[in-house]
Design an enzyme around this catalytic site. Sequence first.
Site, PDB file in Angstrom:
ATOM      1  N   ARG A 116       0.877  -1.185   0.000  1.00  0.00           N
ATOM      2  CA  ARG A 116       0.000   0.000   0.000  1.00  0.00           C
ATOM      3  C   ARG A 116       0.903   1.219   0.000  1.00  0.00           C
ATOM      4  O   ARG A 116       1.690   1.431   0.931  1.00  0.00           O
ATOM      5  CB  ARG A 116      -0.907   0.005   1.224  1.00  0.00           C
ATOM      6  CG  ARG A 116      -1.553   1.356   1.462  1.00  0.00           C
ATOM      7  CD  ARG A 116      -2.665   1.335   2.470  1.00  0.00           C
ATOM      8  NE  ARG A 116      -3.839   0.670   1.937  1.00  0.00           N
ATOM      9  CZ  ARG A 116      -5.056   0.744   2.484  1.00  0.00           C
ATOM     10  NH1 ARG A 116      -5.240   1.467   3.569  1.00  0.00           N
ATOM     11  NH2 ARG A 116      -6.071   0.122   1.948  1.00  0.00           N
ATOM     12  N   HIS A 143      -7.451   0.617  -6.346  1.00  0.00           N
ATOM     13  CA  HIS A 143      -7.640  -0.203  -5.129  1.00  0.00           C
ATOM     14  C   HIS A 143      -8.358  -1.493  -5.561  1.00  0.00           C
ATOM     15  O   HIS A 143      -9.531  -1.702  -5.240  1.00  0.00           O
ATOM     16  CB  HIS A 143      -8.459   0.591  -4.108  1.00  0.00           C
ATOM     17  CG  HIS A 143      -8.413   0.044  -2.712  1.00  0.00           C
ATOM     18  ND1 HIS A 143      -7.631  -1.040  -2.347  1.00  0.00           N
ATOM     19  CD2 HIS A 143      -9.055   0.439  -1.577  1.00  0.00           C
ATOM     20  CE1 HIS A 143      -7.809  -1.284  -1.060  1.00  0.00           C
ATOM     21  NE2 HIS A 143      -8.668  -0.414  -0.571  1.00  0.00           N
ATOM     22  N   GLN A 146     -10.223  -3.934  -3.103  1.00  0.00           N
ATOM     23  CA  GLN A 146     -11.520  -3.415  -2.665  1.00  0.00           C
ATOM     24  C   GLN A 146     -12.592  -3.726  -3.705  1.00  0.00           C
ATOM     25  O   GLN A 146     -13.684  -4.213  -3.372  1.00  0.00           O
ATOM     26  CB  GLN A 146     -11.421  -1.891  -2.452  1.00  0.00           C
ATOM     27  CG  GLN A 146     -12.708  -1.260  -1.982  1.00  0.00           C
ATOM     28  CD  GLN A 146     -13.108  -1.733  -0.592  1.00  0.00           C
ATOM     29  OE1 GLN A 146     -12.330  -1.652   0.343  1.00  0.00           O
ATOM     30  NE2 GLN A 146     -14.317  -2.245  -0.447  1.00  0.00           N
ATOM     31  N   ASP A 238     -17.157   7.144  -1.178  1.00  0.00           N
ATOM     32  CA  ASP A 238     -15.883   7.010  -0.463  1.00  0.00           C
ATOM     33  C   ASP A 238     -15.569   8.385   0.124  1.00  0.00           C
ATOM     34  O   ASP A 238     -16.212   9.387  -0.221  1.00  0.00           O
ATOM     35  CB  ASP A 238     -14.785   6.553  -1.457  1.00  0.00           C
ATOM     36  CG  ASP A 238     -13.427   6.359  -0.798  1.00  0.00           C
ATOM     37  OD1 ASP A 238     -13.376   6.214   0.448  1.00  0.00           O
ATOM     38  OD2 ASP A 238     -12.399   6.361  -1.518  1.00  0.00           O
ATOM     39  N   CYS A 278     -16.396   1.789   0.954  1.00  0.00           N
ATOM     40  CA  CYS A 278     -15.213   0.953   1.208  1.00  0.00           C
ATOM     41  C   CYS A 278     -14.734   1.059   2.658  1.00  0.00           C
ATOM     42  O   CYS A 278     -14.015   0.178   3.119  1.00  0.00           O
ATOM     43  CB  CYS A 278     -14.100   1.322   0.240  1.00  0.00           C
ATOM     44  SG  CYS A 278     -13.594   3.042   0.378  1.00  0.00           S
ATOM     45  N   ARG A 306     -13.722  -8.396   2.266  1.00  0.00           N
ATOM     46  CA  ARG A 306     -12.313  -8.173   1.908  1.00  0.00           C
ATOM     47  C   ARG A 306     -11.511  -9.440   2.224  1.00  0.00           C
ATOM     48  O   ARG A 306     -10.654  -9.876   1.459  1.00  0.00           O
ATOM     49  CB  ARG A 306     -11.730  -6.985   2.708  1.00  0.00           C
ATOM     50  CG  ARG A 306     -12.287  -5.628   2.329  1.00  0.00           C
ATOM     51  CD  ARG A 306     -11.859  -5.210   0.926  1.00  0.00           C
ATOM     52  NE  ARG A 306     -10.417  -5.227   0.772  1.00  0.00           N
ATOM     53  CZ  ARG A 306      -9.599  -4.222   1.118  1.00  0.00           C
ATOM     54  NH1 ARG A 306     -10.093  -3.103   1.597  1.00  0.00           N
ATOM     55  NH2 ARG A 306      -8.285  -4.321   0.941  1.00  0.00           N
TER      56      ARG A 306
HETATM   57  N1   CP Z   1     -11.172  -0.054   2.583  1.00  0.00           N
HETATM   58  C1   CP Z   1      -9.886  -0.135   2.984  1.00  0.00           C
HETATM   59  O1   CP Z   1      -8.967  -0.378   2.195  1.00  0.00           O
HETATM   60  O2   CP Z   1      -9.710   0.070   4.314  1.00  0.00           O
HETATM   61  P1   CP Z   1      -8.320   0.251   5.081  1.00  0.00           P
HETATM   62  O3   CP Z   1      -7.771   1.604   4.661  1.00  0.00           O
HETATM   63  O4   CP Z   1      -8.688   0.211   6.539  1.00  0.00           O
HETATM   64  O5   CP Z   1      -7.395  -0.849   4.687  1.00  0.00           O
HETATM   65  N1  NVA Z   2      -9.806   6.750  -1.250  1.00  0.00           N
HETATM   66  C1  NVA Z   2      -9.402   6.356   0.068  1.00  0.00           C
HETATM   67  C2  NVA Z   2      -9.642   4.889   0.257  1.00  0.00           C
HETATM   68  C3  NVA Z   2      -9.311   4.366   1.611  1.00  0.00           C
HETATM   69  C4  NVA Z   2      -9.538   2.886   1.724  1.00  0.00           C
HETATM   70  C5  NVA Z   2      -7.943   6.699   0.284  1.00  0.00           C
HETATM   71  O1  NVA Z   2      -7.150   6.503  -0.643  1.00  0.00           O
HETATM   72  O2  NVA Z   2      -7.604   7.184   1.362  1.00  0.00           O
END
Ligand code: CP
Ligand code: NVA
Length: 318
Positions: A116, A143, A146, A238, A278, A306
């Site tokens: 990530r 993502h 997700q 989101d 999400c 997930r």
């Molecule tokens: N939806 C999601 O990816 O959540 P986190 O940021 O908690 O991993």
């Molecule tokens: N769009 C958000 C998603 C978090 C799971 C971010 O990138 O912070």
Amino acid sequence: MITAQAADKSLDIQGKDFLTLADFSKNTILGLVQKARKMKNASLLGKDSKSLNGKILGMIFEKPSTRTRVSFEAGMIQLGGSALYLNSNDLQIGRGETVADTAKVLSQYVDAIMIRTFSHGMVEELALHADIPVINGLTDLYHPCQALADLLTIYEVKGRLEGLKLVYAGDGNNVAHSLMIAAAKVGMNLTIAAPPGYEPQEKVLALAKQFGKETGAEIEVVNSAIEAAAGADILYTDVWTSMGQEQENAERLEIFKSYQVNAQLAAAAKQDYTFLHCLPAHRGEEVAADIIDGSHSAVFQQAGNRLHAQKALLSELL
Ligand code: CP
Ligand code: NVA
């Protein structure tokens, strides 16, 4: 239609990277959804297979996470393997070791890497130099894990994917981008309603439209949330401020305020609409509390999925 056979045969993606759903066929994506359903049922009966016995997943995090971190780690353990949480600040990559060197070294210690981070290009570079599968656990662009769980959730709730109308109101961000690709691949119509200047990237829209031509999915981007919501099977949103954009928060609160998923927007959707997010969510910002905590919301089923979607993914890639 997801066929029973799809779940039983190997999806032929062993050793591959999972950076975006754009790299996978409709059949593979539906196969992963079907496999996730089977593995979820087995897991709920306490009958997880130990197919990843002895396998190790390295998980590099340059941004915070609750769901992604815990579901990947728990999923590996449930399948007989293990996972290592690697905060990028504690790795030499945080002090300038190259992505290529990191990839070559980690490839000898672990069986797959989940990462990530901010830059999607960095993840592509990691994948290029790693000899093991690299999984995108969120970049600024995509993502995909997700979106895979979202497809599983929609299939569970609606009993189909093809021909549904999904409406996403809010920022044209990583989550929106992956939904666009996912919907287009499986033949689900998707309307993104975003304020001018915050629409999804043109290149992602072009790609989604191209995939949509093959499946009959209509992927469109508009500026009016209320018009987009008309007849929606699913309303999705989101956060307005993604990780890394915190300094824009005040400005974004103002720009996005007419994109909140609330009772007014829900009234335009189908009577049996489903609400997805999400998570993490900000009640009173992108979604009203009575919607996310109301009877149409499937956000916790979605978060739970997930785990199951990623277990299916891991067991195929490894
Ligand atoms: N939806 C999601 O990816 O959540 P986190 O940021 O908690 O991993
Ligand atoms: N769009 C958000 C998603 C978090 C799971 C971010 O990138 O912070």
